[in-house]
Scaffold this motif. Structure first.
Motif, PDB file in Angstrom:
ATOM      1  N   ILE A 101       0.944  -1.294   0.035  1.00 52.02           N
ATOM      2  CA  ILE A 101       0.263   0.095  -0.044  1.00 52.02           C
ATOM      3  C   ILE A 101       0.929   1.593  -0.358  1.00 52.02           C
ATOM      4  O   ILE A 101       0.638   2.547  -0.815  1.00 52.02           O
ATOM      5  N   PHE A 102       2.407   1.312   0.373  1.00 52.79           N
ATOM      6  CA  PHE A 102       2.749   1.779   0.647  1.00 52.79           C
ATOM      7  C   PHE A 102       3.053   2.528  -0.630  1.00 52.79           C
ATOM      8  O   PHE A 102       3.557   3.444  -1.225  1.00 52.79           O
ATOM      9  N   GLY A 103       4.084   1.440  -1.324  1.00 54.06           N
ATOM     10  CA  GLY A 103       4.274   1.875  -2.558  1.00 54.06           C
ATOM     11  C   GLY A 103       3.989   2.010  -3.803  1.00 54.06           C
ATOM     12  O   GLY A 103       4.320   3.041  -4.445  1.00 54.06           O
ATOM     13  N   ASP A 104       2.802   1.915  -3.719  1.00 51.29           N
ATOM     14  CA  ASP A 104       1.488   1.534  -4.710  1.00 51.29           C
ATOM     15  C   ASP A 104       0.780   2.990  -5.049  1.00 51.29           C
ATOM     16  O   ASP A 104       0.441   3.475  -5.009  1.00 51.29           O
ATOM     17  N   TYR A 105       0.480   3.222  -3.193  1.00 51.95           N
ATOM     18  CA  TYR A 105      -0.007   4.396  -2.997  1.00 51.95           C
ATOM     19  C   TYR A 105       0.218   5.902  -2.387  1.00 51.95           C
ATOM     20  O   TYR A 105       1.082   6.731  -3.058  1.00 51.95           O
ATOM     21  N   VAL A 106       0.629   5.147  -1.241  1.00 48.74           N
ATOM     22  CA  VAL A 106       1.129   6.083  -0.525  1.00 48.74           C
ATOM     23  C   VAL A 106       2.198   7.092  -0.923  1.00 48.74           C
ATOM     24  O   VAL A 106       2.556   8.450  -0.158  1.00 48.74           O
ATOM     25  N   ARG A 107       3.522   6.665  -1.386  1.00 45.06           N
ATOM     26  CA  ARG A 107       4.343   7.447  -1.519  1.00 45.06           C
ATOM     27  C   ARG A 107       4.296   8.470  -3.165  1.00 45.06           C
ATOM     28  O   ARG A 107       5.363   8.930  -3.564  1.00 45.06           O
ATOM     29  N   HIS A 108       2.972   8.361  -3.595  1.00 46.04           N
ATOM     30  CA  HIS A 108       2.699   8.942  -4.243  1.00 46.04           C
ATOM     31  C   HIS A 108       2.074  10.522  -3.965  1.00 46.04           C
ATOM     32  O   HIS A 108       1.929  11.544  -4.425  1.00 46.04           O
ATOM     33  N   VAL A 153      -9.267  -3.553  -3.574  1.00 49.64           N
ATOM     34  CA  VAL A 153      -8.463  -4.814  -3.058  1.00 49.64           C
ATOM     35  C   VAL A 153      -7.586  -5.366  -4.747  1.00 49.64           C
ATOM     36  O   VAL A 153      -6.360  -6.203  -4.028  1.00 49.64           O
ATOM     37  N   GLU A 154      -8.248  -5.439  -5.529  1.00 48.18           N
ATOM     38  CA  GLU A 154      -8.250  -6.255  -6.452  1.00 48.18           C
ATOM     39  C   GLU A 154      -6.622  -6.278  -6.972  1.00 48.18           C
ATOM     40  O   GLU A 154      -5.496  -6.527  -7.409  1.00 48.18           O
ATOM     41  N   ARG A 155      -6.392  -4.797  -6.848  1.00 49.90           N
ATOM     42  CA  ARG A 155      -5.324  -4.005  -7.746  1.00 49.90           C
ATOM     43  C   ARG A 155      -3.852  -4.348  -6.511  1.00 49.90           C
ATOM     44  O   ARG A 155      -3.039  -4.779  -7.341  1.00 49.90           O
ATOM     45  N   THR A 156      -4.441  -4.303  -5.255  1.00 46.33           N
ATOM     46  CA  THR A 156      -3.132  -4.317  -3.851  1.00 46.33           C
ATOM     47  C   THR A 156      -2.640  -5.414  -4.359  1.00 46.33           C
ATOM     48  O   THR A 156      -1.519  -6.232  -4.229  1.00 46.33           O
ATOM     49  N   ASN A 157      -3.722  -6.736  -4.280  1.00 47.26           N
ATOM     50  CA  ASN A 157      -3.270  -7.676  -4.257  1.00 47.26           C
ATOM     51  C   ASN A 157      -2.724  -8.123  -5.397  1.00 47.26           C
ATOM     52  O   ASN A 157      -1.773  -8.943  -5.394  1.00 47.26           O
ATOM     53  N   LEU A 158      -3.401  -7.549  -6.974  1.00 44.44           N
ATOM     54  CA  LEU A 158      -2.300  -8.341  -7.644  1.00 44.44           C
ATOM     55  C   LEU A 158      -0.925  -7.536  -7.680  1.00 44.44           C
ATOM     56  O   LEU A 158       0.179  -8.365  -7.993  1.00 44.44           O
ATOM     57  N   VAL A 159      -0.475  -6.544  -7.277  1.00 42.56           N
ATOM     58  CA  VAL A 159       0.854  -5.794  -6.832  1.00 42.56           C
ATOM     59  C   VAL A 159       1.370  -7.067  -5.556  1.00 42.56           C
ATOM     60  O   VAL A 159       2.850  -6.900  -6.110  1.00 42.56           O
ATOM     61  N   HIS A 160       0.726  -7.080  -4.890  1.00 47.37           N
ATOM     62  CA  HIS A 160       1.617  -8.124  -3.595  1.00 47.37           C
ATOM     63  C   HIS A 160       1.663  -9.828  -3.913  1.00 47.37           C
ATOM     64  O   HIS A 160       2.909  -9.765  -3.461  1.00 47.37           O
ATOM     65  N   GLU A 161       0.805 -10.148  -4.627  1.00 48.87           N
ATOM     66  CA  GLU A 161       1.249 -11.846  -5.493  1.00 48.87           C
ATOM     67  C   GLU A 161       2.641 -11.455  -6.679  1.00 48.87           C
ATOM     68  O   GLU A 161       3.506 -12.124  -6.231  1.00 48.87           O
ATOM     69  N   TYR A 162       2.395  -9.881  -7.956  1.00 54.52           N
ATOM     70  CA  TYR A 162       3.274  -9.345  -8.894  1.00 54.52           C
ATOM     71  C   TYR A 162       5.473  -9.440  -7.950  1.00 54.52           C
ATOM     72  O   TYR A 162       5.630  -9.859  -8.683  1.00 54.52           O
ATOM     73  N   ARG A 163       4.711  -8.654  -6.656  1.00 53.76           N
ATOM     74  CA  ARG A 163       5.730  -8.554  -6.106  1.00 53.76           C
ATOM     75  C   ARG A 163       6.786  -9.307  -5.497  1.00 53.76           C
ATOM     76  O   ARG A 163       8.080  -9.309  -5.234  1.00 53.76           O
TER      77      ARG A 163
END
Length: 287
Positions: A5-12, A207-217
């Motif tokens: 969540i920090f990497g995909d949202y908060v840091r921006h 939820v889906e986008r965050t899970n997508l990034v979480h799995e891919y990372r």
């Protein structure tokens, strides 16, 4: 998940968020307030986060170390194509004494994360230019007296591909990518249909986008990011990257809209990075 969540949202959005907003976001994944607070406390002790108070509210933000790790991860996650190789091998050799075993174990984890392969006992190799990353690790663990870094050319008798096979389990990594493709190809089709018919809410997209990034990372921990000259001709990692990009772009706008809806209540939305546009996936790649 908090890292994601920090990497995909908060840091921006200024790299800082009120804990109440973070708790609300984490509840979308079934995590309760107590669990979030416990994990944040642990991550602060590990040096990833710091906190500041504004009145009765606590805000969390990434430390310099956290920002560095997130930035490195993002540059690898949003990379679509393998890079070209300069033909050089980087060889890291160390002899860390037994009384510093904990440092040695931590160093191994960091080397795997960065993309090094364990070629032999105390000898790690990579075809990528990771001199900066190595220097940071040397300074972090204060191991200048035990480490040497070489840049070399392989003269045989084995081929470069045989060196790769000895140092990284490419077949296992390929299997993981195939599993990712099987799972998310289906989910991509289902989500596309659901969004076109208006049956997928902004919260569900978040939820889906965050899970997508979480799995891919998770591939950052197993895929060394080898140049194309050293990869098999049929490499599922490239297919996975393009599938990830398509799915991410599909979910980007409604997912960001939901995040901003939660974030704007108790945080400074005006600090949103103007260079970041979640609808424009190529811009994220260039970052």
């Amino acid at each position: 998940m908090i890292f994601t969540i920090f990497g995909d949202y908060v840091r921006h959005y200024g790299n800082k968020i009120w804990i109440g907003s973070l708790i609300q976001l984490m509840k979308e994944f079934g995590h309760n307030e107590q669990a979030v607070r416990v994990v944040l406390s642990r991550m602060m002790k590990q040096g990833w986060f710091e906190t500041e108070r504004d009145g009765r509210k606590s805000y969390y933000y990434l430390t310099k170390r956290g920002v560095s790790r997130i930035t490195e991860a993002a540059s690898r996650i949003f990379k679509l194509e393998p890079h070209n190789w300069d033909g050089k091998w980087r060889m890291l050799m160390y002899t860390i004494p037994e009384d510093k075993r904990q440092i040695r174990d931590e160093l191994r984890k960091e080397l795997l994360w960065s993309g090094f392969g364990n070629f032999a006992n105390g000898c790690w190799i990579t075809p990528n230019d990771l001199a900066k990353e190595v220097q940071l690790l040397i300074e972090k663990y204060e191991i200048e007296d035990y480490v040497d870094l070489f840049i070399s050319e392989h003269q045989g008798p084995k081929s470069n591909h045989e060196l790769v096979a000895k140092s990284w389990p490419l077949e296992e990594i390929e299997e993981k990518y195939e599993q990712f493709i099987t799972t998310y190809s289906k989910q991509f089709i289902i989500a596309t249909s659901a969004m076109e018919s208006g049956q997928m809410s902004d919260a569900q997209c978040f939820v889906e986008r965050t899970n997508l990034v979480h799995e891919y990372r998770k591939f950052l921990f197993i895929d060394p990011g080898l140049p194309k000259e050293l990869l098999p001709d049929m490499w599922s990692g490239s297919h996975s990257a393009h599938l990830f990009a398509q799915y991410y772009k599909l979910l980007a706008e409604p997912a960001s809209r939901f995040f901003e809806h939660v974030f704007e209540k108790d945080n400074d939305l005006s600090r949103k990075d103007e260079a970041y546009n979640a609808e424009d996936y190529p811009m994220i790649i260039r970052e």
